[in-house]
Design a protein around this motif. Structure first.
Motif, PDB file in Angstrom:
ATOM      1  N   VAL A 162       4.122   5.460   0.136  1.00  0.00           N
ATOM      2  CA  VAL A 162       3.089   3.885  -0.174  1.00  0.00           C
ATOM      3  C   VAL A 162       3.461   3.659  -1.398  1.00  0.00           C
ATOM      4  O   VAL A 162       4.111   2.110  -1.737  1.00  0.00           O
ATOM      5  N   THR A 163       3.401   4.432  -1.777  1.00  0.00           N
ATOM      6  CA  THR A 163       3.604   3.731  -3.706  1.00  0.00           C
ATOM      7  C   THR A 163       5.403   3.291  -4.024  1.00  0.00           C
ATOM      8  O   THR A 163       5.389   2.760  -4.585  1.00  0.00           O
ATOM      9  N   SER A 174       1.323  -2.057   1.640  1.00  0.00           N
ATOM     10  CA  SER A 174       1.303  -3.416   2.793  1.00  0.00           C
ATOM     11  C   SER A 174       0.371  -3.018   4.284  1.00  0.00           C
ATOM     12  O   SER A 174       0.946  -1.075   4.338  1.00  0.00           O
ATOM     13  N   LEU A 175       0.383  -3.591   5.171  1.00  0.00           N
ATOM     14  CA  LEU A 175       0.496  -2.715   6.157  1.00  0.00           C
ATOM     15  C   LEU A 175       1.129  -2.532   6.315  1.00  0.00           C
ATOM     16  O   LEU A 175       0.566  -1.431   7.078  1.00  0.00           O
ATOM     17  N   TRP A 176       2.158  -3.033   6.539  1.00  0.00           N
ATOM     18  CA  TRP A 176       3.606  -2.381   7.835  1.00  0.00           C
ATOM     19  C   TRP A 176       3.594  -0.589   6.432  1.00  0.00           C
ATOM     20  O   TRP A 176       4.228  -0.139   7.587  1.00  0.00           O
ATOM     21  N   PHE A 182      -6.188   8.176   8.913  1.00  0.00           N
ATOM     22  CA  PHE A 182      -4.947   8.410   8.358  1.00  0.00           C
ATOM     23  C   PHE A 182      -5.151   7.030   6.974  1.00  0.00           C
ATOM     24  O   PHE A 182      -4.723   7.187   5.938  1.00  0.00           O
ATOM     25  N   GLU A 183      -4.743   6.014   7.990  1.00  0.00           N
ATOM     26  CA  GLU A 183      -4.906   4.267   7.051  1.00  0.00           C
ATOM     27  C   GLU A 183      -5.782   4.093   5.912  1.00  0.00           C
ATOM     28  O   GLU A 183      -6.308   4.246   5.084  1.00  0.00           O
ATOM     29  N   PRO A 215      -4.713  -4.931  -1.122  1.00  0.00           N
ATOM     30  CA  PRO A 215      -4.841  -4.998  -1.606  1.00  0.00           C
ATOM     31  C   PRO A 215      -5.691  -6.825  -1.182  1.00  0.00           C
ATOM     32  O   PRO A 215      -6.662  -7.729  -1.238  1.00  0.00           O
ATOM     33  N   ASN A 216      -4.370  -6.682  -0.559  1.00  0.00           N
ATOM     34  CA  ASN A 216      -4.098  -8.436  -0.004  1.00  0.00           C
ATOM     35  C   ASN A 216      -5.342  -9.028   1.185  1.00  0.00           C
ATOM     36  O   ASN A 216      -5.291 -10.202   2.103  1.00  0.00           O
ATOM     37  N   VAL A 217      -5.023  -7.428   1.733  1.00  0.00           N
ATOM     38  CA  VAL A 217      -5.512  -8.258   3.484  1.00  0.00           C
ATOM     39  C   VAL A 217      -7.061  -7.328   3.891  1.00  0.00           C
ATOM     40  O   VAL A 217      -7.182  -5.759   3.266  1.00  0.00           O
TER      41      VAL A 217
END
Length: 291
Positions: free
Chosen positions: A145-146, A151-153, A224-225, A236-238
């Motif tokens: 992710v880093t 993002s969500l995807w 996990f999410e 941070p945008n969703v």
């Protein structure tokens, strides 16, 4: 023998038999109802309630029940928790479904090839599976992710990449068992290609345990999410339930409600999915059908 007797002895299709068993499982039915309520709230709640989950609407840390406009209170910035709960459910469920789908695609594909072909193909794919299985799943997901930017995807991709080994092993075990049965041998005898045997003959008969595994994987992906968001790696945008918990974690001793309510939403969602998974497992279990 009369037509009535023939009808009585007519075998029930496996799908109808599984559905009958599932309907008789009260906890599983409760799980379906719970999940339908949660999904309905996330789909239609925003239209009924409205409000931007990122908009600052009141004083920070307003307790629940004090202000009628904000029945669940506000968070550390003064944002409406109800708006966040209703809006954040959709992304959380979407990540769970996407991650579970990716997990099943990778796991089933590799497990099917390993179980069907055996030999060096099996050895190679199982060594790859073991490599991913011994990696620290959370740490590996954090690295992905880093690197890919949160993002969500990318979160769904990271969860899917670290979660597939168990599905691959389950699929391999089913293929090793089924490929030796008579109807598979008959398919080979009439000249069916390997591709058709794998995806059209064996996989449909290996589907029941894989369906159960897919259902439970959704719950694991949701947790996990939430864990990644709690560590500050959410989008941070969703708005999502995990993001709400992560954003308010530093203030949990001063204000319990911004963390507790999304945490309860995650708990009941995962609990409902687990009840459904257990119900499917019982429905597809041939030993329980005989009762």
């Amino acid at each position: 023998m009369s037509d009535q007797s023939v009808t009585e002895f007519k075998a029930e299709s496996p799908a109808l038999e599984a559905w009958r068993m599932f309907r008789r499982n009260i906890p599983a039915v409760i799980g379906v109802i719970m999940l339908m309520v949660i999904v309905g709230a996330t789909l239609y709640g925003t239209f009924l309630y409205g409000g931007d989950p990122f908009e600052i609407v009141w004083a920070p840390h307003e307790p629940p029940g004090v202000t009628p406009e904000f029945p669940l209170g506000t968070d550390y910035l003064g944002r409406n928790i109800v708006a966040g709960m209703l809006t954040g459910g959709g992304p959380t469920l979407a990540v769970g479904l996407a991650a579970a789908a990716l997990t099943m695609v990778i796991g089933i594909s590799l497990g099917a090839l390993a179980g069907y072909y055996g030999g060096w193909v099996d050895n190679l794919l199982m060594r790859i599976t073991e490599f991913f299985q011994v990696l620290p799943a959370l740490l590996f997901a954090m690295v992905l992710v880093t690197l890919l930017s949160p993002s969500l995807w990318t979160i769904a991709l990271a969860i899917g990449v670290v979660s597939w080994p168990q599905t691959a092993r389950l699929t391999r075990a089913e293929f090793l068992k089924i490929k030796e049965l008579e109807y598979v041998t008959a398919a080979r005898a009439i000249g069916a290609r390997n591709k058709r045997i794998i995806w059209k003959v064996i996989l449909p008969n290996a589907a029941p345990p894989l369906i159960v595994s897919a259902t439970l994987t959704i719950g694991v992906a949701i947790l996990f999410e939430a864990g990644l968001s709690f560590l500050g790696l959410g989008d941070p945008n969703v708005m999502s339930w995990g993001l709400m918990i992560g954003a308010n974690r530093e203030y949990i001793l001063d204000a319990w409600w911004p963390v507790t309510f999304p945490g309860l939403a995650i708990f009941f969602t995962v609990f409902a999915v687990s009840l459904i998974g257990d119900g499917l497992n019982d429905a597809f279990n041939p030993k329980l059908r005989e009762r």
